[in-house]
Design a protein around this motif. Structure first.
Motif, mmCIF file in Angstrom:
data_model
loop_
_atom_site.group_PDB
_atom_site.id
_atom_site.type_symbol
_atom_site.label_atom_id
_atom_site.label_comp_id
_atom_site.label_asym_id
_atom_site.label_seq_id
_atom_site.Cartn_x
_atom_site.Cartn_y
_atom_site.Cartn_z
ATOM 1 N N ILE A 179 5.149 6.996 1.307
ATOM 2 C CA ILE A 179 4.332 7.945 2.063
ATOM 3 C C ILE A 179 4.294 9.212 1.224
ATOM 4 O O ILE A 179 5.317 9.870 1.021
ATOM 5 N N ILE A 180 3.120 9.531 0.705
ATOM 6 C CA ILE A 180 2.975 10.633 -0.244
ATOM 7 C C ILE A 180 2.373 11.827 0.473
ATOM 8 O O ILE A 180 1.274 11.750 1.035
ATOM 9 N N ALA A 181 3.084 12.942 0.449
ATOM 10 C CA ALA A 181 2.575 14.176 1.054
ATOM 11 C C ALA A 181 1.848 14.995 -0.003
ATOM 12 O O ALA A 181 2.430 15.347 -1.028
ATOM 13 N N THR A 182 0.568 15.294 0.245
ATOM 14 C CA THR A 182 -0.159 16.133 -0.711
ATOM 15 C C THR A 182 0.361 17.558 -0.715
ATOM 16 O O THR A 182 0.244 18.268 -1.712
ATOM 17 N N HIS A 183 0.959 17.984 0.409
ATOM 18 C CA HIS A 183 1.643 19.276 0.498
ATOM 19 C C HIS A 183 2.407 19.320 1.810
ATOM 20 O O HIS A 183 2.354 18.370 2.593
ATOM 21 N N GLY A 184 3.142 20.414 2.051
ATOM 22 C CA GLY A 184 4.092 20.434 3.138
ATOM 23 C C GLY A 184 3.640 21.063 4.430
ATOM 24 O O GLY A 184 4.463 21.237 5.334
ATOM 25 N N HIS A 185 2.371 21.409 4.592
ATOM 26 C CA HIS A 185 1.908 21.967 5.858
ATOM 27 C C HIS A 185 2.082 20.950 6.986
ATOM 28 O O HIS A 185 1.940 19.743 6.766
ATOM 29 N N HIS B 179 0.024 17.817 7.708
ATOM 30 C CA HIS B 179 0.030 16.729 6.733
ATOM 31 C C HIS B 179 1.343 15.953 6.731
ATOM 32 O O HIS B 179 1.381 14.836 6.207
ATOM 33 N N VAL B 180 2.385 16.524 7.320
ATOM 34 C CA VAL B 180 3.702 15.857 7.266
ATOM 35 C C VAL B 180 4.365 15.695 8.633
ATOM 36 O O VAL B 180 5.479 15.182 8.705
ATOM 37 N N ARG B 181 3.711 16.106 9.706
ATOM 38 C CA ARG B 181 4.390 16.146 11.004
ATOM 39 C C ARG B 181 4.980 14.797 11.385
ATOM 40 O O ARG B 181 6.086 14.712 11.926
ATOM 41 N N PHE B 182 4.260 13.707 11.128
ATOM 42 C CA PHE B 182 4.732 12.396 11.542
ATOM 43 C C PHE B 182 5.216 11.547 10.368
ATOM 44 O O PHE B 182 5.397 10.340 10.522
ATOM 45 N N ALA B 183 5.460 12.183 9.226
ATOM 46 C CA ALA B 183 5.959 11.433 8.080
ATOM 47 C C ALA B 183 7.301 10.761 8.358
ATOM 48 O O ALA B 183 7.474 9.575 8.032
ATOM 49 N N PRO B 184 8.294 11.452 8.948
ATOM 50 C CA PRO B 184 9.551 10.762 9.235
ATOM 51 C C PRO B 184 9.395 9.586 10.198
ATOM 52 O O PRO B 184 10.004 8.524 9.988
ATOM 53 N N GLU B 185 8.598 9.767 11.252
ATOM 54 C CA GLU B 185 8.395 8.671 12.202
ATOM 55 C C GLU B 185 7.717 7.485 11.533
ATOM 56 O O GLU B 185 8.100 6.323 11.760
ATOM 57 N N LEU B 186 6.724 7.761 10.700
ATOM 58 C CA LEU B 186 6.055 6.679 9.979
ATOM 59 C C LEU B 186 7.018 6.018 8.999
ATOM 60 O O LEU B 186 7.047 4.782 8.882
ATOM 61 N N ALA B 187 7.799 6.816 8.303
ATOM 62 C CA ALA B 187 8.759 6.263 7.341
ATOM 63 C C ALA B 187 9.747 5.334 8.033
ATOM 64 O O ALA B 187 10.079 4.255 7.505
ATOM 65 N N ASP B 188 10.227 5.738 9.193
ATOM 66 C CA ASP B 188 11.172 4.894 9.926
ATOM 67 C C ASP B 188 10.506 3.609 10.408
ATOM 68 O O ASP B 188 11.138 2.547 10.449
ATOM 69 N N TRP C 150 8.005 22.171 4.065
ATOM 70 C CA TRP C 150 8.514 20.966 4.717
ATOM 71 C C TRP C 150 9.572 21.326 5.756
ATOM 72 O O TRP C 150 9.566 20.828 6.885
ATOM 73 N N ARG C 151 10.502 22.202 5.388
ATOM 74 C CA ARG C 151 11.626 22.520 6.276
ATOM 75 C C ARG C 151 11.199 23.314 7.505
ATOM 76 O O ARG C 151 11.930 23.349 8.492
ATOM 77 N N MET C 152 10.008 23.922 7.466
ATOM 78 C CA MET C 152 9.503 24.578 8.668
ATOM 79 C C MET C 152 9.223 23.551 9.761
ATOM 80 O O MET C 152 9.315 23.855 10.960
ATOM 81 N N THR C 153 8.845 22.350 9.381
ATOM 82 C CA THR C 153 8.545 21.283 10.337
ATOM 83 C C THR C 153 9.732 20.355 10.528
ATOM 84 O O THR C 153 9.994 19.887 11.645
ATOM 85 N N HIS C 154 10.474 20.084 9.454
ATOM 86 C CA HIS C 154 11.568 19.118 9.498
ATOM 87 C C HIS C 154 12.847 19.734 8.916
ATOM 88 O O HIS C 154 13.264 19.404 7.799
ATOM 89 N N CYS D 278 0.833 -1.195 0.000
ATOM 90 C CA CYS D 278 0.000 0.000 0.000
ATOM 91 C C CYS D 278 0.871 1.249 0.000
ATOM 92 O O CYS D 278 2.082 1.197 0.229
ATOM 93 N N VAL D 279 0.236 2.386 -0.258
ATOM 94 C CA VAL D 279 0.843 3.694 -0.057
ATOM 95 C C VAL D 279 -0.021 4.452 0.939
ATOM 96 O O VAL D 279 -1.238 4.211 1.046
ATOM 97 N N VAL D 280 0.600 5.377 1.656
ATOM 98 C CA VAL D 280 -0.099 6.218 2.626
ATOM 99 C C VAL D 280 -0.092 7.646 2.103
ATOM 100 O O VAL D 280 0.962 8.166 1.723
ATOM 101 N N VAL D 281 -1.257 8.265 2.071
ATOM 102 C CA VAL D 281 -1.369 9.658 1.654
ATOM 103 C C VAL D 281 -1.509 10.520 2.908
ATOM 104 O O VAL D 281 -2.536 10.490 3.589
ATOM 105 N N ASP D 282 -0.446 11.259 3.216
ATOM 106 C CA ASP D 282 -0.327 12.174 4.353
ATOM 107 C C ASP D 282 -0.139 11.417 5.676
ATOM 108 O O ASP D 282 -0.640 10.305 5.860
ATOM 109 N N ALA D 283 0.618 12.063 6.569
ATOM 110 C CA ALA D 283 0.937 11.470 7.878
ATOM 111 C C ALA D 283 0.846 12.566 8.931
ATOM 112 O O ALA D 283 1.856 13.128 9.341
ATOM 113 N N PRO D 284 -0.371 12.879 9.379
ATOM 114 C CA PRO D 284 -0.573 14.075 10.198
ATOM 115 C C PRO D 284 -0.222 13.943 11.681
ATOM 116 O O PRO D 284 0.825 14.443 12.102
ATOM 117 N N HIS D 285 -1.059 13.265 12.487
ATOM 118 C CA HIS D 285 -0.987 13.438 13.933
ATOM 119 C C HIS D 285 -0.739 12.176 14.746
ATOM 120 O O HIS D 285 -0.446 12.285 15.933
#
Length: 210
Positions: free
Chosen positions: A60-66, A69-78, A94-98, A36-43
């Motif tokens: 893990i596909i981010a629809t945008h960088g707010h 929508h991406v706060r937990f993308a790195p944790e999910l990716a790991d 993206w860089r504002m959060t990560h 599967c793929v995951v669209v967005d990884a918020p909270h």
């Protein structure tokens, strides 16, 4: 095996321009019984992992960088060993959060991401809410995942940094409203709708600047 769409909603905050708001975010998981793929990884990583189950996550596909929508993308990716995909125009958000971690790969307008045998997601660059916002269209599933570009009842917000009302209207009119009428719109927040339901209201949105 045919692809299916699984869904959960998570709750948290969205912060930008010195303001923080409570939000509920949709998370979409598209695939078959094996991948599967995951669209967005918020909270909430655990809520997403529950939907994924024992499947392999290919992206893990981010629809945008707010951040909502991406706060937990790195944790999910790991946790699942999957790459994070983002459109390059949203790198600044993206860089504002990560600030210390980059996405693994940049999305390109028009590319097709495989989610199961015979099923793909075509990347549509739909800026306006954010400069690198994308929608993901699957002809096989008769669905478009619109992130915060198009909701049931109107376009995404454009009153913040890096957003533009005229641009989002152009994205909706020229990219999303060219899809078939019966295409199901699955947004980043709120209920689903269809292209046919939303298309007649475009002139209203233009007139009221919404």
């Amino acid at each position: 095996m045919n692809a299916r769409i699984d869904h959960t909603t998570t709750s948290g905050t969205f912060s930008l321009d010195g303001q923080t708001h409570e939000v509920d975010n949709n998370v979409w998981v598209i695939g078959d019984d094996h991948e599967c793929v995951v669209v967005d990884a918020p909270h909430d990583v655990n809520a997403i992992l529950e939907i994924v189950g024992d499947r392999d996550v290919s992206a893990i596909i981010a629809t945008h960088g707010h951040d909502d929508h991406v706060r937990f993308a790195p944790e999910l990716a790991d946790a699942v060993g999957a790459p994070i995909l983002l459109h390059p125009d949203d790198s600044v958000l993206w860089r504002m959060t990560h600030p210390n971690r980059e996405p693994d790969r940049m999305l390109a307008d028009g590319e097709v991401l495989g989610v199961a045998a015979g099923t793909g997601l075509r990347v549509l660059h739909t800026p306006g809410h954010a400069p690198g916002a994308v929608s993901l269209y699957s002809v096989e599933l008769n669905t478009v995942f619109t992130g915060d570009t198009l909701f049931a009842g109107g376009p995404g917000a454009t009153g913040r940094s890096y957003s533009d009302f005229d641009v989002i209207i152009e994205s909706i009119a020229n990219r999303l409203f060219t899809l078939p009428d019966d295409t199901i719109v699955r947004p980043g927040h709120g209920p689903s709708t269809t292209i046919a339901t939303e298309r007649p209201h475009l002139s209203e949105w233009k007139d009221r600047g919404y």
